[in-house]
Design an enzyme around this catalytic site. Structure first.
Site, PDB file in Angstrom:
ATOM      1  NE  ARG A 155      -0.518   0.170   4.923  1.00  0.00           N
ATOM      2  CZ  ARG A 155      -1.067   0.297   6.117  1.00  0.00           C
ATOM      3  NH1 ARG A 155      -2.370   0.415   6.239  1.00  0.00           N
ATOM      4  NH2 ARG A 155      -0.333   0.292   7.205  1.00  0.00           N
ATOM      5  CB  CYS A 170       3.720   8.491  -8.716  1.00  0.00           C
ATOM      6  SG  CYS A 170       4.205  10.093  -9.376  1.00  0.00           S
ATOM      7  CD  GLU A 189      -0.692   5.554   9.772  1.00  0.00           C
ATOM      8  OE1 GLU A 189       0.075   4.792   9.164  1.00  0.00           O
ATOM      9  OE2 GLU A 189      -0.916   5.457  10.989  1.00  0.00           O
ATOM     10  CB  CYS A 243       7.406   8.982  -6.515  1.00  0.00           C
ATOM     11  SG  CYS A 243       7.405   8.422  -8.218  1.00  0.00           S
ATOM     12  CB  CYS A 252       8.492   8.680 -11.727  1.00  0.00           C
ATOM     13  SG  CYS A 252       7.278   9.999 -11.503  1.00  0.00           S
ATOM     14  CB  CYS A 298       8.499  12.904  -9.065  1.00  0.00           C
ATOM     15  SG  CYS A 298       7.000  12.137  -8.412  1.00  0.00           S
ATOM     16  CD  GLU A 335      -4.938   3.723  12.136  1.00  0.00           C
ATOM     17  OE1 GLU A 335      -3.916   3.103  12.469  1.00  0.00           O
ATOM     18  OE2 GLU A 335      -5.216   3.980  10.952  1.00  0.00           O
TER      19      GLU A 335
END
Ligand code: GLA
Ligand code: ZN
Length: 669
Positions: free
Chosen positions: A112, A116, A151, A159, A161, A164, A306
Site C-alpha cells: 500500500r 506517485c 497516514e 517517488c 519518476c 516527479c 487509531e
C-alpha cells in the site's frame, strides 16, 4: 472554510472493516459496539476496489448496507477516501500511477502507499472516487465526516519518476525565479554543481551525498505533493458535503511530512497512537509530545483515529497491553486534548499482512478483556463529556517544532547521537516531570501568549525568525536555546556569522569554537550557586564565552575551563538562556527547567512522582486535572484537597492513591 457543527458529545468507537466479515456478522458487531458505548466508526479507507471494481463503475451498496446496520444501533461513520491503496486494475492499466524507487525501478503493486503523487492519472482517479463518494454520501444521515487517504507519506517513500522530477524542477522555478538565484541559494558553486537550466536538475537521491540545499528543497517538495493531493480531495468534499468535517490520521512524530502544512486544510487533526513498542517512561513522554504537537497543528483539540487495542505488529507483535493500560493510554490522549477516541481495530483480521495487529476482539470475534476495558473507557468518557466540553490544554510554555531544523539534521546530524526530536524530548520530559503542560507550535507561530519558550536545536534560523524571538524576549519572555542553534540559513547554507548568529544580542554569548566529543567520552560541568551540582556531559560541546550573559555552569575539562556550559542573559524585559552541552543526566534538565520555570513565574499545580503524568484541560465552565499512572506500581500523589474526583465520585484528601495504570480526574473548578 465552512463551519462544522459544534461537537455535541464524545466520539468513541473503532476502525471497522465490514468488508472483511460475512454480512451475517455485521449486526452482532454493531450491537456489541453499542453495548460498549461506542457511537462512531471509521470505514472504507482501504476499500477502493470494493467501491470502484472497474474504472468508472461504482458500487456503494455494501457500504450503504453496513452504514444502515450500524446506524440502527446509533453508530455514525467517518469515511476514508480510499486512496492509500490503488486497485490492481489501476496499476495494470496505468502503471505510471505506481511510484518509482531511487534506482529507477517501479514499485511492485501489492502493498500500500505506493503511488506517485504527481501522476496525472492517479490524481484524476483520486478526484473521481472522492467525487463519487461525496455525491453518494452527502445526505446519508450516518456519515458525519471524512478522513483523507490514510497516514500521508506513510512509509516515508518518495517517488523518483520523471514526472516527479519535472514537477520538482517546476516547483523550484516558481520558488527561485531564475537559475542564478537557485545556484546561489544552494551554493551550487561547490564541486562545480552550477546549473544553466532547470531541466538539468536531478533528484537528490542520496541525502548524505547530494547538495544540502537540494535535499532540503526536495523534502519540502515531497511533503507538499502530499498536501496538494489532499487539497484536491478537500476541495471536492467541501463543495459537496458542507455539513461534514474533514480530518486526517497523522502519525504523531513521523518525520518526513510537514504536519503543520497538511493540517491547514483540515477542520481538526487526528493521529494514530501505538505506545506499546519500547520502554516506559520514554514511551509515555513521546506519546504526550506527539499529542501536544497534533493539538498544536491547529491549536485545537484533536482525535485519536487509531488507538492501541491489543498487541501490535505485522510479522512479530509487541506486548499485549497490560490490564488497565488500554485505559491509561486513552486517558493520556484525552488529557492532552483528544475529543475523539477510535480504537484500531475492532476485530483482529484473519487475512492479510495485519493478521497479528490485534483489535479489541480477537480472531474468534469474542468480546473479552480488551473489549471490556474499552467499554469502560467509553462509558466514563460519556459521563465526563459535559465537563470536558469546551475545555482544552492552556499552556504558558511552548516548544518550537521546526520541520526545517528536523530535516536538515537528518541529512547532516552534525555529531553522533544528534536527533532533533530527542533534543526536544530532553526538555519536554523535564517539564512533564515538573507537572507543567506545554504547547508545541511551529516556528511561525505567535509566541506572545507564552511565558517560556523552548527552542532546542533550532538549527535553521532565518533572520525573520530571529527577529521574532528577539521581540518575544524583549517583551518579557524567557527563551531557552541549546546546541547547534542558528547554524543554517533557510536554504541550508551555513551562516557566515559567529554563532549564535542573529540571536547573539538576546543570548549575550559568543561561540567561536565547538566540537563533537568522541564516543564514550564524558566530561563534567559544575553549576554555580544558582544551579548547584555536578553533571555529566557527552556527545557535543559549544565553547561558550559569556559576553553580557551570566554563567550558571562551567566546564571542568582542562581544554574547556574558560568556557561556560549554561548561561542566562537579561535582555530588555525578558531573558535568553543558552545550554551549550548535552547531558546524560535527567537531573541536569530538571535543575535547569526548575530555574526556567521560576524565571518565567510558572508554578505547577501538582508535582507528580516519577512515571505519573498530570495534565490540565480547562474552559469557561470547568478545569479538570488528569493524574495518570503509567507504571505497574501503585503511586501516591500529592493533589489539591477537597476537590471532586470524578471517576470515583469521592472528594480528595491531600494525597491520592493510584493503582497500577490508575487514572484520576479531579475537578479543580
Ligand atoms: C497504521 C495504519 C493502519 C494499520 C496500522 C497497523 O496506523 O493507518 O491502517 O495499518 O498502521 O499496521
Ligand atoms: Zn513520481
Amino acid at each position: 472554510m465552512p463551519t462544522v457543527a459544534q461537537q455535541t458529545h464524545m466520539h468513541v468507537g473503532v476502525d471497522y472493516y465490514p468488508e472483511h466479515w460475512p454480512r451475517a456478522r455485521w449486526e452482532t458487531d454493531a450491537k456489541l459496539m453499542k453495548k460498549a458505548g461506542f457511537n462512531t466508526v471509521r470505514l472504507a479507507e482501504f476499500a477502493w476496489v470494493k467501491m470502484e471494481p472497474e474504472e468508472g463503475k461504482y458500487d456503494f451498496e455494501w457500504l450503504d448496507d453496513a452504514l444502515a446496520v450500524l446506524g440502527k444501533q446509533g453508530i455514525s461513520a467517518i469515511l476514508g477516501t480510499p486512496t492509500a491503496v490503488m486497485p490492481a486494475w489501476m496499476a495494470h492499466k496505468y502503471p505510471e500511477t505506481l511510484l518509482t524507487n531511487k534506482g529507477g525501478d517501479r514499485a511492485v503493486w501489492g502493498v500500500r502507499k505506493n503511488n506517485c503523487f504527481t501522476s496525472g492519472a492517479y490524481r484524476l482517479l483520486s478526484d473521481r472516487i472522492t467525487l463519487a463518494m461525496a455525491e453518494h454520501y452527502r445526505d446519508n444521515k450516518s456519515v458525519i465526516g471524512w478522513q483523507t487517504d490514510n497516514e500521508f507519506h506513510g512509509g516515508g517513500q518518495a517517488c523518483y519518476c520523471h514526472t516527479c522530477r519535472a514537477e520538482f524542477q517546476e516547483w523550484l522555478r516558481k520558488k527561485y525565479g531564475d537559475i542564478a538565484s537557485l545556484n546561489q541559494q544552494w551554493g551550487a558553486h561547490f564541486w562545480g554543481h552550477l546549473y544553466r537550466e532547470w531541466s538539468e536538475i536531478q533528484l537528490p537521491v542520496d541525502t548524505s551525498g547530494h547538495n544540502p540545499g537540494a535535499c532540503l528543497d526536495w523534502h519540502r517538495f515531497a511533503s507538499w505533493t502530499n498536501v496538494r493531493f489532499q487539497a484536491d480531495q478537500v476541495r471536492i468534499l467541501r463543495q459537496h458535503c458542507p455539513k461534514h468535517f474533514i480530518t486526517h490520521n497523522l502519525m504523531g512524530l513521523f518525520k518526513e511530512l510537514d504536519s503543520f502544512d497538511l493540517a491547514k486544510d483540515l477542520d481538526f487533526a487526528s493521529w494514530d497512537n501505538y505506545p506499546v513498542w519500547g520502554d516506559q517512561p520514554e514511551l509515555s513522554h513521546s506519546s504526550a509530545l506527539a499529542a501536544d504537537l497534533i493539538r498544536g497543528l491547529k491549536k485545537k483539540n484533536f482525535w485519536i483515529m487509531e488507538q492501541t487495542a491489543g498487541p501490535c505488529g505485522w510479522g512479530t507483535f509487541a506486548r499485549n497491553p497490560r490490564p488497565g493500560e488500554i485505559r491509561t493510554v486513552s486517558y493520556q490522549q484525552l488529557a492532552h486534548g483528544a475529543d475523539g477516541q477510535i480504537w484500531f481495530r475492532w476485530r483482529t483480521c484473519t487475512a492479510g499482512r495485519e493478521q497479528y495487529w490485534h483489535g479489541l476482539l480477537g480472531h474468534d470475534g469474542k468480546a473479552l478483556r480488551r473489549y471490556d476495558e474499552a467499554a469502560q473507557v467509553a462509558k466514563e468518557y460519556h459521563r465526563l463529556w459535559p465537563l470536558l466540553e469546551g475545555t482544552t490544554v492552556k499552556s504558558d510554555v511552548a516548544f518550537i517544532y521546526d520541520y526545517d531544523s528536523l530535516w536538515v539534521t537528518m541529512f547532516q546530524k552534525s555529531f553522533n547521537g544528534n536527533d532533533y526530536q530527542a533534543s526536544l524530548l530532553r526538555w519536554y520530559k523535564a517539564l512533564s516531570r515538573a507537572g507543567v503542560n506545554a504547547d508545541v507550535v511551529s516556528s511561525g507561530a505567535d509566541l506572545s501568549s507564552y511565558r517560556l519558550v523552548f527552542a532546542p536545536n533550532l538549527h535553521v534560523l532565518p533572520d525573520a525568525l530571529a527577529t521574532r524571538l528577539l521581540a518575544y524576549v524583549a517583551a518579557g519572555g524567557v527563551l531557552l536555546c541549546d546546541c547547534r542553534t542558528g547554524v543554517k540559513t533557510e536554504s541550508n547554507l551555513c551562516w557566515d556569522r559567529t554563532l549564535p548568529g542573529a540571536l547573539a544580542p538576546v543570548l549575550g554569548i559568543e561561540i567561536e569554537e565547538y566540537g563533537a566529543l568522541d564516543n564514550n567520552q564524558e566530561f563534567s560541568i559544575e553549576g554555580e550557586s544558582e544551579l548547584p551540582g555536578s553533571f555529566n556531559i557527552h556527545q557535543y560541546v559549544d565553547y561558550v564565552t559569556p559576553k553580557s550573559a551570566q554563567a550558571l555552569a562551567r566546564h571542568t575539562a582542562w581544554f574547556l575551563e574558560s568556557f561556560a556550559a549554561v548561561t542566562r542573559n537579561a535582555y530588555k524585559k525578558g531573558s535568553g538562556w543558552y545550554v551549550g552541552v548535552i547531558s546524560k543526566d535527567d537531573a541536569f534538565y530538571a535543575a535547569v527547567t526548575e530555574k526556567l520555570l521560576a524565571d518565567a513565574g510558572i508554578k505547577p499545580v501538582v508535582r507528580p512522582p516519577p512515571e505519573v503524568e498530570v495534565s490540565i484541560r480547562q474552559g469557561k465552565n470547568s478545569k479538570l486535572l488528569f493524574v495518570i499512572n503509567h507504571s505497574e506500581n501503585k503511586k501516591t500523589v500529592k493533589v489539591p484537597k477537597a476537590k471532586l474526583e470524578l471517576l470515583s465520585g469521592v472528594m480528595t484528601t491531600d494525597t491520592l492513591e493510584l493503582d497500577r495504570f490508575g487514572v484520576a480526574v479531579i475537578q479543580l473548578r
